[in-house]
Write an enzyme that holds these catalytic residues in place. Structure first.
Site, PDB file in Angstrom:
ATOM      1  N   GLN A   1      38.699  38.713  41.901  1.00  0.00           N
ATOM      2  CA  GLN A   1      37.991  37.623  41.216  1.00  0.00           C
ATOM      3  C   GLN A   1      36.549  38.064  40.905  1.00  0.00           C
ATOM      4  OE1 GLN A   1      39.862  36.408  44.325  1.00  0.00           O
ATOM      5  NE2 GLN A   1      41.526  36.501  42.881  1.00  0.00           N
TER       6      GLN A   1
ATOM      7  N   LYS B   1      37.698  45.344  36.808  1.00  0.00           N
ATOM      8  CA  LYS B   1      37.469  46.015  38.096  1.00  0.00           C
ATOM      9  C   LYS B   1      38.559  47.027  38.417  1.00  0.00           C
ATOM     10  CE  LYS B   1      37.464  42.136  40.295  1.00  0.00           C
ATOM     11  NZ  LYS B   1      37.457  41.204  39.178  1.00  0.00           N
TER      12      LYS B   1
ATOM     13  N   ASP C   1      38.207  39.183  36.097  1.00  0.00           N
ATOM     14  CA  ASP C   1      38.729  39.890  34.919  1.00  0.00           C
ATOM     15  C   ASP C   1      37.684  40.772  34.243  1.00  0.00           C
ATOM     16  OD1 ASP C   1      41.142  38.434  35.279  1.00  0.00           O
ATOM     17  OD2 ASP C   1      40.239  36.744  34.224  1.00  0.00           O
TER      18      ASP C   1
ATOM     19  N   GLY D   1      45.011  40.074  39.693  1.00  0.00           N
ATOM     20  CA  GLY D   1      46.014  40.900  39.015  1.00  0.00           C
ATOM     21  C   GLY D   1      45.307  41.963  38.230  1.00  0.00           C
ATOM     22  N   HIS D   2      45.785  43.183  38.343  1.00  0.00           N
ATOM     23  CA  HIS D   2      45.235  44.184  37.440  1.00  0.00           C
ATOM     24  C   HIS D   2      46.298  45.185  37.029  1.00  0.00           C
ATOM     25  CE1 HIS D   2      43.835  45.709  41.457  1.00  0.00           C
ATOM     26  NE2 HIS D   2      44.669  46.643  41.059  1.00  0.00           N
TER      27      HIS D   2
END
Ligand code: IMP
Length: 433
Positions: free
Chosen positions: A223, A16, A13, A40-41
């Protein structure tokens, strides 16, 4: 470039997605090399917000090739859902390629993830519950199903007829009330295979050819370093290798293809799930950072734990990843604070500790030692414009001091600074410094 790796230097988090999205403009191919839909982004394109878990960020740029490499574990239902959601918004996934060597996350992996966590009681990992650990376990145990098998109905059937009864026994032993219906699973996954077949191929060859042509390839990590299966805060880690070296192995290219490594760090630290976090803050300050930074998970919606930047972690991450540049994100979140702190080292039994320990019992006894900085002011839109045009020297003085200190202490040159939420609010220092 031509081979540029972007990895997180903390517990994930780090922002990235935005960095990858920015750098992807200059690349022809974007490859994800590890992890699964635990990542997740969110990427904002114009006014549209896209939440991606499986798909590499490059998917939103139709002129780029987006690759899911062999090191990734894939939940085909989730992947198809994301492809469908994009299609509804007029974006095709025809620029996606999926490795035939990537492993499939099966429903029993998800169930086992939950069952294992329940059994752990007081020592939960706090996983995302997506079946990541059990899928990688099966890969290592040579029981996994690869994408190349998912798309071959006969092979898939053979594999599942062996795996499902075995996993159902395990699930029962683990006290799970749910087991897998073999017939239903076979039908469902055969259909996934049919739908994904046109995209499944030997992606290592594609990436290799692209590099040989002189194309720029961006390897997108998920990650972060401290969640790495070997080097992170084991067992409070994910089940893949998150450090830069795996960009080669997880994509099927040699390490010599990796020319640059950008480490992404927030100006502070966050962590989701369980496990040690030396610079963790509690109370009002944690709430303030979480609130201003929007620190809630993209994948699970869980609230993130927040703390000060930890240079022991950053130096350790540098020693593992070999960063050629640092992207410091979310400096705006600390804007308006009277004081900002950075942990320079730990104290253990009166001694100075500068290297991150592997033993969590030692880590628990470490006391972070901080350097204090005067906070910097929030940037209004005029000031933001001035900084984006004028460069590093236009930043608030105390923020410059803070960044220079981080650079000196970590030995890494800052190449990008995240100043705000928008795509454009990223200060690019690559030419300037
Ligand atoms: P898993 O990857 O679902 O097995 O979860 C293992 C640990 O990694 C848990 O602490 C998760 O919260 C953490 N984790 C997994 N993916 C991410 C991510 O994308 N960002 C932050 N933490 C993650």
């Amino acid at each position: 470039m031509p081979g540029l790796v972007v990895v997180g230097s903390q517990w994930g988090d780090e922002g990235k997605g935005k960095i990858v999205d920015f750098l992807a403009q200059e690349a022809q191919v974007i490859v994800r090399f590890q992890g699964g839909n635990n990542a997740g982004h969110s990427v904002k394109v114009g006014e549209e917000l896209y939440k991606l878990h499986h798909l590499p960020s490059g998917i939103l740029r139709s002129d780029k090739l987006a690759v899911i490499g062999n090191g990734v574990v894939i939940d085909p239902g989730v992947l198809l859902g994301e492809i469908e959601a994009l299609a509804k918004r007029g974006k095709s996934a025809s620029n996606l390629r999926i490795s035939d060597r990537a492993h499939v996350i099966m429903p029993y992996h998800r169930l086992l993830d939950g069952a294992e966590e329940r059994l752990r009681k007081g020592s939960k990992v706090g996983t995302t519950g997506r079946g990541i650990g059990p899928a990688y376990s099966d890969k290592a145990a040579r029981l996994g199903i690869r994408m190349g098998e998912l798309i071959d109905e006969n092979l898939l059937e053979e594999k599942l007829r062996f795996a499902i009864p075995l996993k159902n026994k395990l699930l029962q032993a683990f006290g799970s009330e749910t087991t897998i219906d073999e017939k239903k699973a076979l039908e469902e996954f055969a259909e996934y295979g049919r739908l994904l077949k046109p995209l499944v191929t030997d992606t290592g060859a594609i990436v290799d050819e692209a590099l040989s042509r002189g194309d720029k390839v961006l390897f997108e990590g998920a990650q972060g370093t401290m969640l790495d299966i070997d080097h992170g805060t084991y067992p409070f880690v994910t089940s893949s290798t998150t450090v830069s070296g795996n960009a080669a192995s997880g994509s099927g290219v040699p390490p010599s293809a990796l020319h640059e490594v950008i480490g992404v760090t927030k100006a502070y630290t966050t962590r989701v799930g369980e496990g040690p976090f030396p610079t963790e803050l509690k109370g009002e300050l944690q709430e303030r950072i979480a609130e201003k930074g929007g620190e809630f998970g993209t994948t699970t919606g869980r609230s993130r734990r927040c703390g000060w930047l930890d240079l022991v972690v950053l130096r350790y991450a540098h020693s593992l990843n070999g960063f050629t540049g640092l992207a410091i994100t979310k400096v705006d979140v600390l804007g308006g604070m009277d004081e900002v702190k950075v942990c320079t080292h730990y104290r253990l039994d009166g001694r100075k500790l500068t290297r991150f320990p592997s033993d969590l019992r030692i880590l628990e006894r470490c006391e972070p030692v901080y350097e204090s900085f005067k906070g910097w002011e929030d940037l209004d839109s005029t000031r933001m414009e001035d900084v984006l045009k004028g460069g590093f020297s236009r930043l608030p003085r105390s923020l410059m001091d803070y960044i220079r200190f981080v650079e000196k202490e970590s030995g890494i040159r800052t190449v990008l600074i995240g100043l705000g939420r928008r795509r454009s609010e990223l200060l690019d220092l690559r030419k300037e410094r």
